[in-house]
Motif scaffolding. Structure first.
Motif, PDB file in Angstrom:
ATOM      1  N   VAL A   1      19.860  54.198   7.349  1.00  9.34           N
ATOM      2  CA  VAL A   1      20.206  55.415   6.920  1.00  9.34           C
ATOM      3  C   VAL A   1      19.215  56.147   6.309  1.00  9.34           C
ATOM      4  CG1 VAL A   1      21.973  56.726   5.700  1.00  9.34           C
ATOM      5  CG2 VAL A   1      22.633  54.788   7.157  1.00  9.34           C
ATOM      6  N   LEU A   2      18.750  55.426   5.396  1.00  6.66           N
ATOM      7  CA  LEU A   2      17.534  55.963   4.585  1.00  6.66           C
ATOM      8  C   LEU A   2      16.324  56.476   5.566  1.00  6.66           C
ATOM      9  CD1 LEU A   2      16.380  56.455   1.637  1.00  6.66           C
ATOM     10  CD2 LEU A   2      15.756  54.050   1.700  1.00  6.66           C
ATOM     11  N   ALA A   3      16.141  55.727   6.245  1.00  4.77           N
ATOM     12  CA  ALA A   3      14.968  55.904   7.208  1.00  4.77           C
ATOM     13  C   ALA A   3      14.993  57.134   7.972  1.00  4.77           C
ATOM     14  CB  ALA A   3      14.442  54.960   8.181  1.00  4.77           C
ATOM     15  N   ALA A   4      16.600  57.137   8.445  1.00  2.67           N
ATOM     16  CA  ALA A   4      16.796  58.405   9.303  1.00  2.67           C
ATOM     17  C   ALA A   4      17.014  59.725   8.755  1.00  2.67           C
ATOM     18  CB  ALA A   4      18.384  58.039  10.065  1.00  2.67           C
ATOM     19  N   THR A   5      17.364  59.543   7.177  1.00  2.20           N
ATOM     20  CA  THR A   5      17.564  60.616   6.289  1.00  2.20           C
ATOM     21  C   THR A   5      16.063  61.282   6.051  1.00  2.20           C
ATOM     22  OG1 THR A   5      19.557  59.654   5.225  1.00  2.20           O
ATOM     23  CG2 THR A   5      18.624  61.660   4.195  1.00  2.20           C
ATOM     24  N   LEU A   6      15.317  60.492   5.657  1.00  3.93           N
ATOM     25  CA  LEU A   6      13.907  60.973   5.269  1.00  3.93           C
ATOM     26  C   LEU A   6      13.072  62.086   6.314  1.00  3.93           C
ATOM     27  CD1 LEU A   6      12.711  57.905   3.556  1.00  3.93           C
ATOM     28  CD2 LEU A   6      13.133  60.046   2.369  1.00  3.93           C
ATOM     29  N   LYS A   7      12.862  63.196   6.108  1.00  5.42           N
ATOM     30  CA  LYS A   7      12.465  64.016   6.809  1.00  5.42           C
ATOM     31  C   LYS A   7      11.099  64.546   6.290  1.00  5.42           C
ATOM     32  CE  LYS A   7      15.763  63.785   9.823  1.00  5.42           C
ATOM     33  NZ  LYS A   7      15.739  62.885  11.267  1.00  5.42           N
ATOM     34  N   ARG A   8      10.010  64.075   6.660  1.00  8.91           N
ATOM     35  CA  ARG A   8       8.726  64.403   6.050  1.00  8.91           C
ATOM     36  C   ARG A   8       8.252  65.740   6.643  1.00  8.91           C
ATOM     37  NH1 ARG A   8       3.288  63.972   5.935  1.00  8.91           N
ATOM     38  NH2 ARG A   8       2.262  63.275   3.912  1.00  8.91           N
ATOM     39  N   PRO A   9       7.891  66.857   5.860  1.00  6.73           N
ATOM     40  CA  PRO A   9       7.379  68.033   6.431  1.00  6.73           C
ATOM     41  C   PRO A   9       5.910  67.631   7.009  1.00  6.73           C
ATOM     42  CG  PRO A   9       8.188  68.495   4.087  1.00  6.73           C
ATOM     43  CD  PRO A   9       8.117  66.801   4.219  1.00  6.73           C
ATOM     44  N   ALA A  10       5.672  68.476   8.150  1.00  4.60           N
ATOM     45  CA  ALA A  10       4.443  68.050   8.841  1.00  4.60           C
ATOM     46  C   ALA A  10       3.530  67.987   7.959  1.00  4.60           C
ATOM     47  CB  ALA A  10       4.357  69.150   9.815  1.00  4.60           C
ATOM     48  N   ALA A  11       3.165  68.864   7.111  1.00  9.99           N
ATOM     49  CA  ALA A  11       2.038  68.996   6.123  1.00  9.99           C
ATOM     50  C   ALA A  11       2.199  68.291   5.114  1.00  9.99           C
ATOM     51  CB  ALA A  11       1.817  70.440   5.736  1.00  9.99           C
ATOM     52  N   GLY A  12       3.272  67.457   4.764  1.00  9.74           N
ATOM     53  CA  GLY A  12       3.580  66.635   3.495  1.00  9.74           C
ATOM     54  C   GLY A  12       4.254  67.626   2.489  1.00  9.74           C
ATOM     55  N   TYR A  13       4.604  67.173   1.438  1.00 12.73           N
ATOM     56  CA  TYR A  13       5.341  67.779   0.124  1.00 12.73           C
ATOM     57  C   TYR A  13       4.422  68.447  -0.576  1.00 12.73           C
ATOM     58  CZ  TYR A  13       9.280  64.631   1.331  1.00 12.73           C
ATOM     59  OH  TYR A  13      10.331  64.008   2.158  1.00 12.73           O
ATOM     60  N   PRO A  14       4.407  69.866  -0.270  1.00 14.63           N
ATOM     61  CA  PRO A  14       3.542  70.709  -1.296  1.00 14.63           C
ATOM     62  C   PRO A  14       3.225  70.538  -2.411  1.00 14.63           C
ATOM     63  CG  PRO A  14       5.242  72.045  -0.676  1.00 14.63           C
ATOM     64  CD  PRO A  14       5.415  70.748   0.136  1.00 14.63           C
ATOM     65  N   ASP A  15       4.265  70.232  -3.161  1.00 11.84           N
ATOM     66  CA  ASP A  15       4.584  70.273  -4.741  1.00 11.84           C
ATOM     67  C   ASP A  15       5.439  69.310  -5.197  1.00 11.84           C
ATOM     68  OD1 ASP A  15       6.829  71.815  -4.314  1.00 11.84           O
ATOM     69  OD2 ASP A  15       5.669  73.556  -4.796  1.00 11.84           O
ATOM     70  N   LEU A  16       5.848  69.076  -6.615  1.00 10.37           N
ATOM     71  CA  LEU A  16       6.654  68.496  -7.219  1.00 10.37           C
ATOM     72  C   LEU A  16       8.141  68.919  -6.959  1.00 10.37           C
ATOM     73  CD1 LEU A  16       7.512  66.208  -9.227  1.00 10.37           C
ATOM     74  CD2 LEU A  16       7.057  67.644 -11.099  1.00 10.37           C
ATOM     75  N   ALA A  17       8.241  70.251  -6.664  1.00 15.20           N
ATOM     76  CA  ALA A  17       9.670  70.681  -6.627  1.00 15.20           C
ATOM     77  C   ALA A  17       9.941  70.169  -5.310  1.00 15.20           C
ATOM     78  CB  ALA A  17       9.388  72.183  -6.752  1.00 15.20           C
ATOM     79  N   ALA A  18       9.111  70.132  -4.225  1.00 15.99           N
ATOM     80  CA  ALA A  18       9.545  69.868  -2.879  1.00 15.99           C
ATOM     81  C   ALA A  18      10.030  68.270  -2.967  1.00 15.99           C
ATOM     82  CB  ALA A  18       8.637  70.081  -1.965  1.00 15.99           C
ATOM     83  N   VAL A  19       9.081  67.495  -3.570  1.00 15.65           N
ATOM     84  CA  VAL A  19       9.475  66.243  -3.906  1.00 15.65           C
ATOM     85  C   VAL A  19      10.793  65.895  -4.459  1.00 15.65           C
ATOM     86  CG1 VAL A  19       8.509  63.845  -5.004  1.00 15.65           C
ATOM     87  CG2 VAL A  19       7.032  65.459  -3.787  1.00 15.65           C
ATOM     88  N   HIS A  20      10.858  66.526  -5.646  1.00 16.59           N
ATOM     89  CA  HIS A  20      12.085  66.366  -6.229  1.00 16.59           C
ATOM     90  C   HIS A  20      13.332  66.758  -5.634  1.00 16.59           C
ATOM     91  CE1 HIS A  20      15.385  67.551  -9.625  1.00 16.59           C
ATOM     92  NE2 HIS A  20      14.750  66.235  -9.897  1.00 16.59           N
ATOM     93  N   ALA A  21      13.146  67.817  -4.513  1.00 15.23           N
ATOM     94  CA  ALA A  21      14.440  68.215  -3.799  1.00 15.23           C
ATOM     95  C   ALA A  21      14.756  67.073  -2.768  1.00 15.23           C
ATOM     96  CB  ALA A  21      13.869  69.498  -3.014  1.00 15.23           C
ATOM     97  N   ALA A  22      13.597  66.447  -2.302  1.00 16.24           N
ATOM     98  CA  ALA A  22      13.890  65.405  -1.406  1.00 16.24           C
ATOM     99  C   ALA A  22      14.752  64.187  -2.191  1.00 16.24           C
ATOM    100  CB  ALA A  22      12.704  64.765  -0.875  1.00 16.24           C
ATOM    101  N   LEU A  23      14.112  64.093  -3.330  1.00 17.29           N
ATOM    102  CA  LEU A  23      14.988  63.078  -4.135  1.00 17.29           C
ATOM    103  C   LEU A  23      16.380  63.102  -4.311  1.00 17.29           C
ATOM    104  CD1 LEU A  23      14.973  60.307  -6.100  1.00 17.29           C
ATOM    105  CD2 LEU A  23      14.240  61.856  -7.921  1.00 17.29           C
ATOM    106  N   GLN A  24      16.623  64.285  -4.777  1.00 20.44           N
ATOM    107  CA  GLN A  24      18.021  65.007  -4.944  1.00 20.44           C
ATOM    108  C   GLN A  24      18.754  64.747  -3.766  1.00 20.44           C
ATOM    109  OE1 GLN A  24      16.828  69.266  -6.478  1.00 20.44           O
ATOM    110  NE2 GLN A  24      18.208  68.663  -8.181  1.00 20.44           N
TER     111      GLN A  24
END
Length: 335
Positions: A4-27
């Motif tokens: 489920v974790l692997a299926a949930t993770l959706k990495r943006p094509a260019a990666g996470y641009p900043d901490l806000a994006a990474v934190h949104a993924a954590l949330q």
């Protein structure tokens, strides 16, 4: 859970641009209850480490925040702390450089923090942190603190990294910030979970190395090149060694969750660190500059992993392991 974790993770094509994006993924992971991992030594340690490895292979910036958050939850459970607020996101900040130190004063059940804390990953986005501070008796004390209060200032100092840059592990200043003591004086280092958590970090490293290695594996499926195959053979051997060590360590913790596992943790971290360095070297030699320049995911992992590995203290940690080994019986090396 890991599927489920692997299926949930959706990495943006260019990666996470900043901490806000990474934190949104954590949330998003927190909202889906994917942060409540089995506790170390609970009988499902390997499941916990597999989850960390999955996130590590996805993105090490996110993994840094995810590991810190899940480690904080595990520590608070181990030390019977008050249940964290729903949907909160936690940092685990325990670095103690001589130039940055936080003091804690306890008064009528409350804690008051003053000082500067370094290497605070995710500080500007996280809602809470569990951190080490020093009490009036000179003892280390864990304190839980809400970061959204006037006494907490997140600076832009102490972080100029390229690799792992997105974690924004800056310095945080506390001025009469209110917190809550977690456990007693010295319990952060004395609890079994301290070294258990250190092996969880190695699982994060392993996940990233495994993902890097897959690029070489894919290349060798398409190209019958002797040198590339030799590099793949070396990668296979070192990944197999780390996988075996992690699996054995997880089983050992589950059999004896309250035992002293410092020596085991030092061995695990040393083996996995060596694997990661070997994988980065062999894959780079085999594939050349191409994936560093044309594969955004590979390039990010290759930039991030050497920085994340420096949570190991290299030869200093090997010397500590050697000190343990010289006092052990040589028969411990027997098959």
């Amino acid at each position: 859970m890991n599927r489920v974790l692997a299926a949930t993770l959706k990495r943006p094509a260019a990666g996470y641009p900043d901490l806000a994006a990474v934190h949104a993924a954590l949330q998003a992971l927190v909202a889906d209850d994917l942060d409540h991992l089995p506790l170390p030594g609970s009988g499902r340690t390997l499941e916990r480490w597999r989850a960390l490895a999955v996130v590590g292979g996805h993105d090490l910036g996110l993994c840094k925040l995810y590991e810190g958050h899940t480690d904080a939850l595990a520590i608070m459970a181990e030390l019977a702390a008050v249940r964290p607020p729903a949907d909160s996101t936690w940092g685990m900040w325990a670095a103690e450089p001589p130039s940055a130190r936080v003091s804690v004063r306890q008064d009528q059940g409350a804690c008051w923090l003053d000082g500067r804390k370094a290497w605070c990953s995710g500080a500007s986005q996280l809602s809470h942190a569990l951190l080490t501070a020093w009490d009036e008796q000179g003892q280390q004390q864990l304190v839980a603190v809400d970061l959204r209060q006037p006494g907490v200032t997140v600076t832009d100092q102490g972080w100029s990294a390229v690799g792992m840059g997105v974690t924004a592990s800056v310095e945080v200043v506390f001025e009469q910030a209110e917190g809550t003591a977690v456990g007693g004086s010295g319990s952060y280092l004395s609890r079994p979970g301290f070294w258990q958590g250190g092996m969880g970090i190695a699982a994060c490293w392993y996940g990233a190395a495994q993902q890097v290695a897959q690029r070489l594996h894919g290349h060798c499926l398409l190209h019958d090149e002797p040198h590339a195959l030799a590099h793949l053979g070396a990668v296979d051997a070192t990944l197999a060694a780390s996988r075996a060590v992690l699996q054995q360590a997880a089983a050992t913790l589950d059999l004896n969750p309250g035992g002293d596992c410092q020596a085991l943790a030092r061995r695990v971290r040393a083996v996995v660190e060596n694997t990661c360095e070997q994988v980065l070297s062999h894959v780079g030699h085999a594939l050349g500059a191409g994936p560093y320049c044309k594969d955004a995911h590979f390039a990010q992992l290759a930039a991030d992993l050497p920085v994340f590995l420096r949570q190991s203290h290299a030869e200093r940690d090997l010397a500590a392991l050697g000190d343990v080994a010289r006092h052990a019986l040589p028969s411990e090396w027997n098959l």
